[in-house]
Design an enzyme around this catalytic site. Structure first.
Site, short mmCIF file in Angstrom:
data_model
loop_
_atom_site.label_atom_id
_atom_site.label_comp_id
_atom_site.label_asym_id
_atom_site.label_seq_id
_atom_site.Cartn_x
_atom_site.Cartn_y
_atom_site.Cartn_z
N VAL A 62 0.84 -1.19 0.00
CA VAL A 62 0.00 0.00 0.00
C VAL A 62 0.88 1.25 0.00
O VAL A 62 1.91 1.28 0.68
CB VAL A 62 -0.88 0.03 1.29
CG1 VAL A 62 -1.73 1.27 1.34
CG2 VAL A 62 -1.71 -1.22 1.39
N CYS A 63 0.44 2.28 -0.72
CA CYS A 63 1.07 3.60 -0.63
C CYS A 63 -0.03 4.65 -0.72
O CYS A 63 -1.20 4.35 -0.46
CB CYS A 63 2.14 3.79 -1.69
SG CYS A 63 1.50 3.90 -3.37
N ARG A 64 0.30 5.87 -1.11
CA ARG A 64 -0.71 6.93 -1.17
C ARG A 64 -1.68 6.71 -2.31
O ARG A 64 -2.88 6.81 -2.15
CB ARG A 64 -0.03 8.29 -1.31
CG ARG A 64 -1.00 9.48 -1.21
CD ARG A 64 -0.29 10.80 -1.36
NE ARG A 64 0.19 10.98 -2.73
CZ ARG A 64 -0.54 11.46 -3.74
NH1 ARG A 64 -1.79 11.81 -3.54
NH2 ARG A 64 -0.02 11.59 -4.94
N MET A 90 -4.05 4.72 -0.39
CA MET A 90 -4.80 5.29 0.73
C MET A 90 -5.76 6.39 0.28
O MET A 90 -6.70 6.70 1.01
CB MET A 90 -3.83 5.81 1.80
CG MET A 90 -3.07 4.70 2.52
SD MET A 90 -4.11 3.47 3.33
CE MET A 90 -4.74 4.41 4.72
#
Length: 98
Positions: A62-64, A90
């Protein structure tokens, strides 16, 4: 590369699935909230910390927005890890955060 949407990951968690989630954002980004239970390993440190991961497990990255986690997934896949990129990151996460 395998992919799941933020909604799909949220649904798996709601169903009680035990997921191994790695958040590859920088520590100052994670302060604003991360998926409960996610481990923070910033992308720049991933190559040096991948020995902490188990090749027998599957990891959701997961990242932004999904870009950095995609690069992280490619890196880990090249070393034989089983990974899934969470597309949308996110920015699209509507579930709980800690």
């Amino acid at each position: 590369m395998k992919q799941l949407t933020a909604k799909e990951v949220e649904k798996l968690l709601q169903e009680g699935k035990q997921l191994n989630i790695i958040d590859v954002r920088e520590t100052d980004e994670v302060v604003d909230g991360k998926i409960p239970g996610a481990i923070n390993i910033p992308l720049g440190l991933l190559e040096f910390r991948m020995h902490e991961l188990d090749k027998n497990k599957e990891y959701i990255l997961v990242c932004r927005s999904g870009g950095r986690s995609g690069r992280a997934a490619q890196l880990l896949e090249s070393y034989g890890y089983h990974v899934i990129n969470m597309t949308g990151g996110m920015l699209e996460w509507e579930g709980p955060v800690e």
